[in-house]
Write a protein that holds these residues in place. Structure first.
Motif, short mmCIF file in Angstrom:
data_model
loop_
_atom_site.label_atom_id
_atom_site.label_comp_id
_atom_site.label_asym_id
_atom_site.label_seq_id
_atom_site.Cartn_x
_atom_site.Cartn_y
_atom_site.Cartn_z
N UNK A 177 0.90 -1.13 0.15
CA UNK A 177 -0.13 -0.05 -0.06
C UNK A 177 0.99 1.29 -0.02
N UNK A 178 0.37 2.14 -0.79
CA UNK A 178 1.20 3.59 -1.13
C UNK A 178 0.33 4.61 -0.34
N UNK A 212 -13.18 -6.94 0.89
CA UNK A 212 -13.18 -6.14 -0.35
C UNK A 212 -13.52 -4.59 -0.21
N UNK A 213 -14.23 -4.27 0.93
CA UNK A 213 -14.70 -2.94 0.95
C UNK A 213 -13.79 -2.00 1.55
N UNK A 214 -12.80 -2.43 2.24
CA UNK A 214 -11.80 -1.81 3.16
C UNK A 214 -10.48 -1.49 2.30
N UNK A 215 -10.18 -0.38 2.58
CA UNK A 215 -8.83 -0.13 1.66
C UNK A 215 -7.56 -0.98 2.02
N UNK A 216 -7.48 -1.23 3.40
CA UNK A 216 -6.33 -2.10 4.03
C UNK A 216 -6.86 -3.58 4.13
N UNK A 217 -7.93 -3.73 3.38
CA UNK A 217 -8.32 -5.19 3.22
C UNK A 217 -8.56 -5.92 4.39
N UNK A 218 -9.29 -5.35 5.19
CA UNK A 218 -9.41 -5.53 6.69
C UNK A 218 -10.78 -6.70 6.82
N UNK A 270 -4.56 -11.54 3.65
CA UNK A 270 -4.38 -9.75 3.72
C UNK A 270 -4.34 -9.62 5.16
N UNK A 271 -4.89 -10.38 5.97
CA UNK A 271 -4.85 -10.20 7.43
C UNK A 271 -3.71 -10.33 8.10
N UNK A 272 -2.69 -11.36 7.53
CA UNK A 272 -1.41 -11.50 7.76
C UNK A 272 -0.65 -10.11 7.40
N UNK A 273 -0.86 -9.87 6.10
CA UNK A 273 0.03 -8.73 5.77
C UNK A 273 -0.40 -7.52 6.55
N UNK A 274 -1.80 -7.29 6.94
CA UNK A 274 -1.98 -6.21 8.08
C UNK A 274 -1.14 -6.20 9.09
#
Length: 538
Positions: free
Chosen positions: A16-17, A395-401, A439-443
């Motif tokens: 994410x930028x 899908x709706x969250x910019x941080x894919x949370x 995605x949750x690991x990435x966060x």
């Protein structure tokens, strides 16, 4: 913002930028050699005043260490490869050894050192039907639960349950010698050795009639001192039907898991589970023995102004968990009858100390006994319904949370929601669930608004000031501790309130956002290990 541990081949790779321009992002080797030029999508998504763009580099599969740059901006280095999380998982598991109570710690790997602590655990806090106030109740051992020195059955139960579950699914992944703990080399898996240390303490918390005491702690929060200098009396607080149900479930599960490696422990655990179940049968109404002042020096782990979930006002989920695990372990009809009575109307929820039922529902869904044939479609439907809702949030969250409830322990909730997504992938084979779980690991490991890894010692920019009395008073930076994460209410008065995802502070006095707890680690271990299993043919 990147996952600072790295990205697995076979899964999407995105960074994410934040708050930057449209210039290309360069993918480089860690030694700065350019590998690729990545296009920055436009326009950005806006959330909480931040502009956010997702940059993809999924085509790169060459094993190595990389970083991203855009002008003067640069990411932490990260790994790309088949399994970049082995070190993370081991750090998270090994942290339990560093939380051991009742023994001296002299750890060569971290330098942590302290004398044996809390050797007087404990005495009965209040007279009850069997034991007098002040009566000795030997309950040494176990793990310090979090950043202080209390020990609690509720989080212990979900922690042990999650760890035993990942072992039961893939025992080959957890060899002897994996964690470099005192028991390494004894011919048994280190994970089971470490979990046994907590199980032994839990067994000591069971009353003569089968009921289980809720917690063991001082009457006051410990002073700023190492655990061996915490000399206040340590009290064993009242019995509870929710804790007794969780205890019965975990002991039945442990009886099954340890059957091949430790027959004596297996039999002790099954006997304790049956004894706890007998008490629950004799006491059909919810019961929590609690007095004013019981929480003056320890967490409540019950319904409160902070925790108001519906599951805290009933022990139904705990009785279902107990009956379900006892049925899977024994196959006996009385336990099946309770499962058949309770499970059809039980929702599939978030697995945590507040509600133990989700794990046993998943276990029942996987169990091949034909007597569960009518129940399985019901559980599957409810699990997939929850997973679908989680996926929509991602899908709706910019941080894919997957979790957008920023309350106490939000990071743990994020990890557990990720596990539900992985279960949905197992049931459907739809990779969209698996990718969302990744995605949750990435966060949690750095692709978040703060650009930090929420696990101490993981990545170039990890959390630094964990709320952890042991760390502060030994001067040690202890690796492998997952912190609670953003908490909109920020009850400590240190982290900022009312900012949702941004209500977090890396500060060692922010107990509401930056404290470690054993169940937090277990959730992330479960997510990482189950994710790894999906790419190894499970």
């Amino acid at each position: 913002m990147v996952n600072q541990a790295g990205y697995m081949n076979g899964l999407p790779k995105t960074a994410l930028l934040l708050n930057s321009d449209d210039a290309p992002v360069l993918l480089r080797h860690a030694d700065t050699n350019k590998v690729a030029e990545l296009i920055v999508p436009a326009p950005p998504r806006i959330v909480d005043g931040m502009s956010i763009r997702e940059v993809s580099f999924g085509a790169l599969r060459t094993h190595g260490r990389y970083r991203l740059t855009q002008g003067a901006l640069h990411s932490p280095a990260f790994e790309i490869g088949p399994w970049p999380y082995a070190g993370v998982s081991n750090l998270l598991m090994r942290a339990y050894y560093l939380q051991r109570c009742g023994v001296a710690i002299h750890d060569q790997k971290t330098g942590l050192k302290h004398a044996a602590c809390h050797l007087g655990d404990g005495v009965i806090a209040h007279a009850d039907a069997i034991n007098a106030k002040g009566a000795p109740w030997p309950a040494m051992g176990g793990w310090h639960d979090a950043g202080d020195y209390g020990k609690y059955i509720a989080p212990a139960a979900v922690t042990v349950a999650r760890l035993l579950d990942i072992y039961e699914r893939r025992p080959d992944r957890y060899p002897d010698g994996q964690l470099d703990i005192p028991e390494s080399g004894n011919g048994k898996p280190d994970l089971l050795d470490e979990v046994r240390y907590e199980l032994d303490w839990m067994l000591r918390m069971q009353r003569q009639d089968g009921a289980v005491y809720r917690k063991l702690s001082g009457a006051r929060w410990p002073e700023e001192a190492g655990p061996e200098r915490d000399h206040q009396p340590r009290l064993v607080y009242g019995i509870s039907s929710p804790e007794t149900g969780k205890f019965a479930a975990v002991m039945a599960q442990a009886a099954r898991v340890y059957r091949k490696t430790d027959r004596d422990l297996s039999e002790r655990c099954l006997m304790a589970a049956r004894k706890a179940w007998h008490w629950l049968e004799q006491n059909p109404d919810m019961r929590v023995d609690h007095r004013p002042g019981d929480d003056a020096g320890s967490g409540g782990y019950m319904a409160s102004d902070i925790d108001g979930e519906a599951a805290l006002h009933t022990d139904r989920d705990d009785r279902l968990a107990a009956a379900g695990e006892l049925f899977v372990t024994t196959g006996e009809i009385p336990f099946l009858e309770v499962v058949q009575a309770l499970a059809p109307s039980s929702p599939y929820t978030l697995f945590e100390w507040k509600d133990h039922s989700a794990l046993v529902l998943w276990t029942l869904l996987q169990h091949p006994d034909k007597r569960l044939d009518e129940l399985r479609p019901i559980i599957k439907s409810r699990l997939l319904e929850r997973a679908s809702a989680i996926l929509q949030r991602v899908h709706n969250h910019p941080f894919r949370l997957a979790n957008t409830r920023f309350i106490w322990g939000s990071n743990k909730m994020t990890a557990e929601e990720g596990i539900t997504l992985l279960h949905a992938y197992t049931l459907t084979g739809d990779k969209v669930y698996r990718d969302a779980a990744a995605d949750q690991v990435h966060y949690l490991l750095g692709r978040n608004a703060f650009g930090i890894s929420f696990v101490s010692g993981v990545g170039e920019r990890p959390v630094r000031r964990v709320n952890h009395i042991l760390s502060r008073n030994t001067g040690m930076y202890i690796p492998g501790l997952l912190v609670g994460g953003p908490n909109d209410s920020a009850q400590d008065g240190v982290a900022p309130k009312g900012l949702g995802m941004l209500s977090y502070l890396d500060h060692d006095h922010s107990y509401a956002t930056n404290e470690f707890a054993i169940d937090y680690n277990a959730a992330l271990i479960g997510l990482i290990e189950l994710l790894g299993s999906t790419l190894n043919g499970d």
